[in-house]
Write an enzyme that holds these catalytic residues in place. Structure first.
Site, PDB file in Angstrom:
ATOM      1  CG  ASP A   1     134.896  77.348 -11.321  1.00 58.03           C
ATOM      2  OD1 ASP A   1     134.211  78.649 -11.813  1.00 58.03           O
ATOM      3  OD2 ASP A   1     134.919  77.129 -10.905  1.00 58.03           O
TER       4      ASP A   1
ATOM      5  CG  HIS B   1     145.018  81.701 -10.814  1.00 55.22           C
ATOM      6  ND1 HIS B   1     144.385  81.074  -9.901  1.00 55.22           N
ATOM      7  CD2 HIS B   1     145.297  82.635 -10.161  1.00 55.22           C
ATOM      8  CE1 HIS B   1     145.177  81.948  -8.074  1.00 55.22           C
ATOM      9  NE2 HIS B   1     146.023  82.639  -9.221  1.00 55.22           N
TER      10      HIS B   1
ATOM     11  CB  CYS C   1     150.445  74.849 -29.415  1.00 50.70           C
ATOM     12  SG  CYS C   1     152.054  73.963 -30.174  1.00 50.70           S
TER      13      CYS C   1
ATOM     14  CB  CYS D   1     153.511  76.500 -33.679  1.00 52.48           C
ATOM     15  SG  CYS D   1     151.510  76.203 -33.581  1.00 52.48           S
TER      16      CYS D   1
ATOM     17  CB  CYS E   1     149.664  71.756 -32.239  1.00 50.44           C
ATOM     18  SG  CYS E   1     149.496  73.665 -33.076  1.00 50.44           S
TER      19      CYS E   1
ATOM     20  CG  ASN F   1     136.618  81.214   3.475  1.00 50.17           C
ATOM     21  OD1 ASN F   1     136.536  80.445   3.509  1.00 50.17           O
ATOM     22  ND2 ASN F   1     137.402  81.873   3.153  1.00 50.17           N
TER      23      ASN F   1
HETATM   24 ZN   LIG Z   1     151.654  73.534 -32.398  1.00 52.63          ZN
END
Ligand SMILES: [Zn+2]
Length: 253
Positions: free
Chosen positions: A105, A120, A128, A131, A154, A220
């Site tokens: 985030d 992550h 894309c 490509c 893309c 926590n």
């Molecule tokens: Zn592409």
């Protein structure tokens, strides 16, 4: 959590040589991002094993984009909370040497944190799959807001773009994995904040610090598998409240 435990934690932070934080969904809950795993979270509506799997994105990106658009709806309205700001304060005070986050985030960065390792990935850029062309998510803002020509494609080959977040079936970015492993090795104190540390390989980081003689402080809302076992001290409560209290304790000293 007692005042005594809080003072003990502050003392450890003050006297440590190298401290890092491992953060998870819990730090962003007070920013309006419900834990995806919690009841009412994203995963109660979309089965993550299906919608967050890279194979599904490859075979049916439009389907996955229904989930991603809801995720982006939540992420775009969130702002950093006092927990994010408190960690940035610790960094500014020279008491925190880095943050390894499992969140996508950007809220640590928005709160001004300098050293953030994203385990992550990040939803602020798209790639894309065909490509390899990369795009800033921001450049699609008006399409997103108007819902026209959305989901994003893309400009070169017209394939659906994928946010640079790690899906199930994809590897943790190798640099992030190496850097956080090295930081965990180097640290004599790790703050595990808002994560139950159950998803590997991030979940293995506290044990690395402890195996080297370091300490682990867990912050926590509820007990986790670390409480009483993998953590030397568990502060049960909201990081939005606990971290600023630590910062003020350390500022007074
Ligand atoms: Zn592409």
């Amino acid at each position: 959590m007692t005042e005594k435990d809080l003072a003990l934690a502050a003392g450890w932070i003050k006297n440590s040589r190298h401290t890092i934080a491992l953060t998870g969904a819990g730090v962003s809950v007070d920013s309006g991002i419900p834990d995806f795993r919690s009841p009412g979270g994203l995963w109660s509506k979309y089965n993550p094993m299906e919608y967050a799997a890279i194979e599904t994105f490859r075979s049916d990106p439009a389907k996955v984009w229904t989930m991603l658009t809801e995720m982006i709806d939540v992420l775009t309205t969130a702002i950093p909370n006092a927990g994010h700001k408190g960690l940035t304060d610790l960094e500014s005070m020279g008491l925190l040497q880095g943050i390894v986050t499992q969140n996508i985030d950007n809220l640590h960065q928005f709160a001004g944190a300098k050293k953030v390792i994203e385990y992550h990935g990040n939803a602020s850029s798209f790639t894309c799959m065909m490509c390899g062309e990369s795009y800033e998510a921001e450049s699609f803002r008006s399409k997103y807001e108007q819902g026209v020509n959305w989901p994003p494609k893309c400009g070169k080959c017209d394939h659906f773009l994928k946010p640079d977040i790690i899906f199930f079936g994809e590897a943790i970015p190798p640099e992030a994995a190496k850097e956080s492993h090295d930081l965990a090795l180097k640290s004599d104190l790790m703050l595990v904040v808002g994560t139950s540390a159950e998803v590997y390989p991030a979940a293995g980081l506290p044990a690395i610090t402890r195996a080297n003689g370091g300490r682990v402080i867990e912050i926590n809302r509820m007990q986790t598998r670390l409480s009483g076992h993998g953590a030397d001290l568990s502060l049960i409560g909201s990081s939005t409240q606990i971290i600023p209290r630590m910062v003020s304790m350390l500022s007074e000293q």
